[in-house]
Design a protein around this motif. Structure first.
Motif, short mmCIF file in Angstrom:
data_model
loop_
_atom_site.label_atom_id
_atom_site.label_comp_id
_atom_site.label_asym_id
_atom_site.label_seq_id
_atom_site.Cartn_x
_atom_site.Cartn_y
_atom_site.Cartn_z
N LYS A 488 0.81 -1.21 0.00
CA LYS A 488 0.00 0.00 0.00
C LYS A 488 0.85 1.27 0.00
O LYS A 488 0.49 2.28 -0.61
N TYR A 489 1.99 1.22 0.69
CA TYR A 489 2.74 2.44 0.97
C TYR A 489 4.06 2.51 0.20
O TYR A 489 4.80 1.52 0.10
N LYS A 490 4.35 3.69 -0.28
CA LYS A 490 5.62 3.93 -0.97
C LYS A 490 6.79 3.73 0.00
O LYS A 490 7.87 3.25 -0.40
N ASP A 491 6.62 4.09 1.28
CA ASP A 491 7.69 3.91 2.28
C ASP A 491 8.06 2.44 2.40
O ASP A 491 9.24 2.08 2.48
N THR A 492 7.05 1.57 2.43
CA THR A 492 7.33 0.14 2.51
C THR A 492 7.98 -0.35 1.22
O THR A 492 8.87 -1.22 1.25
N LEU A 493 7.59 0.21 0.10
CA LEU A 493 8.21 -0.12 -1.19
C LEU A 493 9.71 0.15 -1.12
O LEU A 493 10.53 -0.68 -1.52
N GLU A 494 10.07 1.32 -0.62
CA GLU A 494 11.50 1.68 -0.52
C GLU A 494 12.22 0.77 0.48
O GLU A 494 13.38 0.40 0.28
N TYR A 495 11.52 0.42 1.56
CA TYR A 495 12.08 -0.48 2.58
C TYR A 495 12.38 -1.85 1.97
O TYR A 495 13.46 -2.42 2.20
N LEU A 496 11.46 -2.37 1.19
CA LEU A 496 11.66 -3.67 0.56
C LEU A 496 12.77 -3.60 -0.49
O LEU A 496 13.60 -4.51 -0.59
N GLU A 497 12.78 -2.53 -1.27
CA GLU A 497 13.80 -2.38 -2.30
C GLU A 497 15.20 -2.41 -1.67
O GLU A 497 16.11 -3.07 -2.17
N SER A 498 15.34 -1.70 -0.56
CA SER A 498 16.64 -1.62 0.11
C SER A 498 17.06 -2.96 0.69
O SER A 498 18.22 -3.37 0.58
N ASN A 499 16.12 -3.68 1.29
CA ASN A 499 16.47 -4.90 2.02
C ASN A 499 16.45 -6.17 1.18
O ASN A 499 16.87 -7.23 1.65
N LEU A 500 15.96 -6.05 -0.05
CA LEU A 500 16.00 -7.21 -0.95
C LEU A 500 17.14 -7.11 -1.96
O LEU A 500 17.39 -8.04 -2.72
N ALA A 501 17.82 -5.97 -1.97
CA ALA A 501 18.93 -5.76 -2.91
C ALA A 501 20.07 -6.72 -2.60
O ALA A 501 20.24 -7.18 -1.47
N GLY A 502 20.84 -7.02 -3.64
CA GLY A 502 22.01 -7.88 -3.45
C GLY A 502 21.73 -9.34 -3.69
O GLY A 502 22.62 -10.18 -3.52
N ASN A 503 20.53 -9.70 -4.09
CA ASN A 503 20.22 -11.08 -4.41
C ASN A 503 20.44 -11.35 -5.90
O ASN A 503 20.87 -10.47 -6.64
#
Length: 696
Positions: A488-503
């Protein structure tokens, strides 16, 4: 020279067919064009000469190219003379047989006035486009007005051009100013263009509505028409009422009307009837305040098919179903597996309680406090980072003593209930407004404490994130290399993008701040990447067809409005899906009453689908959701680390099991059940009278 319709003439070094003419004007179509290429000329200034098509020469006998052209000419002549549907000659689609049913229905009467209420993913855009193209080719309609939700304007324009070769113009507050600069002096864009697309909420503005009503339209199309139903008698919804008044007034004067929606019935017969009576007032009868629907009168006005019925029909015909199978699973995450996360949730609940205590006795203030308390819970459910951003917004507002304009309660409640907003309001904007409501200097220390607790939750402590990263994504990537993750939230989108990077996969993001061009670029990159995930907000949940990009969807948090959930699923679970199955994972926080609320919402939505044969917009009603949520979110106060002041709170101590039973009563035995029973007596959408073409 004397003219007659159908005559071949030469003008401007081209051959034309005369369509219509008057003493001053001539309407003609180039021989190598179709109805969409019709032009208007002033007879006095044009050099018009009689002409004819070349005769077939005997000298060309044996010429392969000439013989092939002659064969094609005979084929086209045969099609025009005997083919039942002219639109199929000029469309870039090969429709499924059931998609021809609305087209047949539209041609049964001199005026096409139809509600197409097929399930999500059955191709309502194609069905409507076939009707429009057919009526244009037959010369029955010229000027067309298409009204859609704001986020679907460009998609409609693209679909009309790509599939049906119909050029259209989008008129909005911005484009209208540009058109006025480009058009001849005094020209009105609403009058100048043949096919116009506009958002419903832009068109309902009084100054715009007046300009639209001044024009002579031949066909009106309204997409997602359930947003334009008259609000239920007991509720106030001024914006929806204005939409209804716009569509009602236009529908009275425009001869051909197409309404499209996958969720026509919102649980209230009077609202549903308001759509139907625009099409045909004989369908609806009101007696002593009760509304009754006349099913036989709607035979040529309603076409509704659900996927289950169509799949059964295909099975009986021995034909493989064009629909994918759906495998949907819930991913339950226990928030209390992480002590830091559990502490954060408890503090959010306590803060919400305190807001309600402080708002005691004030009508509007208490309502706002309720929505703010819900909002902070939803942000915490979404991600620790989303909660941190909300608390920072609240704290900054207090410390800087910022003043904000009073926000309409409708906007605040709509954000919590996951309703869709009009043109100028996004989920992020509504969320920001909730962050800054009901603040005073006394909140400062409590907000600082809550911020410290929320920031203490690191990604390693976020059990939901770890579940997504380490289990759900690997499982789905074994099925499909492309995954779409909704939040729902852009903030969560950015949170997921940051923490899923590097895979070992690429990450793309999509949100409302991106331009249409940028979104198209991202879709193209996502399509061309071998292994990736697309993290998106609900900016792509309505109308976009993504079945060729992915077969896997993850709902990182469950919407409180089942319609939004089904809209998301419908992006991939639809005709044209390349995989035999679509896989859907929905994250739910277990061991909280939040899970019970959301389970019951979805269970009820599924019950409606099974009972009535379509997905209802039953939870789109603000007052009903509010009543359910207020009753359902009472929790056991024993979970708290400290007590709160006595008074009206969001939760009380009656116990989780008792609350769960109370929620079930509301849904299964209370007002909801009686409303469904009443609607069933007057229903006619459960099974369409119009069977798929080929089985008539």
């Amino acid at each position: 020279m004397n003219l007659h319709s159908g005559q071949i003439i030469e003008m401007r070094n081209r051959l034309w067919r005369v369509d219509e003419f008057s003493e001053t004007e001539l309407f003609a179509t180039p021989i190598n064009g179709d109805y969409n290429d019709k032009r208007v000329f002033l007879r006095d200034i044009e050099q018009i000469k009689p002409a004819e098509l070349d005769k077939i020469s005997k000298d060309l006998v044996g010429d392969f190219q000439a013989q092939r052209m002659l064969l094609h000419a005979y084929q086209f002549d045969l099609m025009h003379g005997s083919a039942p549907f002219l639109s199929l000659q000029r469309s870039a689609v090969i429709p499924y047989n059931y998609q021809l049913v609305p087209l047949v229905l539209a041609l049964e009467k001199s005026k096409a006035r139809i509600l197409i209420a097929d399930d999500v993913g059955l191709g309502k855009t194609i069905e409507a486009g076939l009707i429009i193209s057919e009526l244009m080719q037959r010369g029955k309609v010229k000027r067309i007005l298409i009204l859609t939700p704001a986020n679907l304007k460009e998609q409609w324009q693209e679909a009309m051009e790509y599939f049906f070769h119909i050029e259209s113009k989008i008129i909005s507050s911005l484009s209208r100013k540009e058109y006025e600069k480009q058009l001849p002096a005094g020209a009105n864009p609403w009058q100048y263009f043949q096919v116009v697309i506009a958002s419903i909420d832009y068109a309902k503005a009084p100054e715009v509505k007046h300009l639209i009503q001044e024009q002579q339209w031949d066909l009106l199309l309204v997409d997602e028409v359930h947003l334009c139903a008259r609000p239920h008698a007991t509720f106030r919804a001024s914006k929806q009422m204005k939409r209804y008044e716009l569509v009602r007034d236009l529908g009275k004067h425009i001869p051909n009307v197409l309404f499209l929606t996958a969720t026509p019935h919102n649980g209230y017969t009077d609202s549903f009837a308001s759509i139907l009576e625009i099409l045909n007032d004989k369908i609806v009868t009101t007696t002593s305040g009760n509304t009754f629907l006349n099913k036989p009168a709607a035979k040529y006005n309603v076409c509704q098919r659900n996927r289950k019925k169509l799949e059964n029909w295909y099975k009986k015909q021995g034909i493989a179903s064009p629909f994918p199978k759906r495998k949907a699973e819930e991913v339950f995450v226990d928030v209390y597996e992480s002590k830091k996360l559990a502490n954060c949730f408890n503090e959010v609940l306590e803060y919400g309680d305190r807001l309600l205590v402080n708002a005691q006795g004030a009508g509007r203030k208490y309502n706002i406090a309720t929505w703010v308390a819900f909002h902070l819970q939803k942000r915490a459910i979404s991600s620790p980072y989303a909660l941190v951003k909300s608390i920072e917004n609240r704290l900054a507002t207090v410390e800087n003593k910022l003043e904000f304009e009073e926000t309409e309660e409708e906007v605040l409640s709509g954000s919590v209930q996951d309703l869709f907003f009009e043109d100028r309001m996004t989920d992020e904007m509504a969320s920001s407004k909730l962050d800054k409501e009901l603040l005073n200097e006394a909140d400062k220390e409590e907000l600082k404490s809550l911020l410290h607790t929320a920031k203490a939750v690191k990604p390693a402590d976020d059990v939901k994130l770890q579940e997504l990263k380490n289990k759900t994504i690997p499982e789905l990537h074994a099925i499909d290399k492309k995954i779409i993750v909704f939040t729902k939230y852009k903030d969560t989108l950015e949170y997921l993008e940051s923490n899923l990077a590097g895979n070992d996969y690429d990450i793309f993001t999509m949100h409302g701040d991106l331009s249409l061009t940028k979104r198209q670029e991202i879709f193209l990159h996502f399509e061309n990447t071998k292994k990736a995930i697309l993290i998106a907000t609900d900016v792509i949940s309505e109308g976009l067809n993504l079945q060729r990009l992915s077969s896997c969807i993850v709902h990182y948090e469950l919407p409180w409005n089942p319609n939004r959930l089904e809209q998301r699923n419908g992006r991939v679970d639809r005709i044209g899906q390349l995989k035999e199955k679509v896989h859907i994972r929905t994250f739910v926080l277990d061991k909280t009453l939040d899970k019970d609320i959301l389970d019951l919402l979805i269970t009820k939505a599924n019950n409606i689908r099974e009972d009535r044969g379509y997905s209802a917009a039953y939870f789109g009603d603000e007052e009903y959701i509010k009543a359910v949520l207020q009753e359902a979110t009472k929790r056991n106060r024993k979970r708290r680390k400290k007590n709160v002041q006595e008074g009206p709170t969001l939760f009380d101590a009656i116990g989780q099991d008792k609350v769960k039973e109370a929620v079930k009563k509301i849904y299964l035995k209370g007002r909801g059940r009686s409303a469904f029973a009443k609607n069933r007596r007057g229903k006619f959408l459960r099974q369409s009278e119009h069977r798929p073409a080929g089985n008539r």
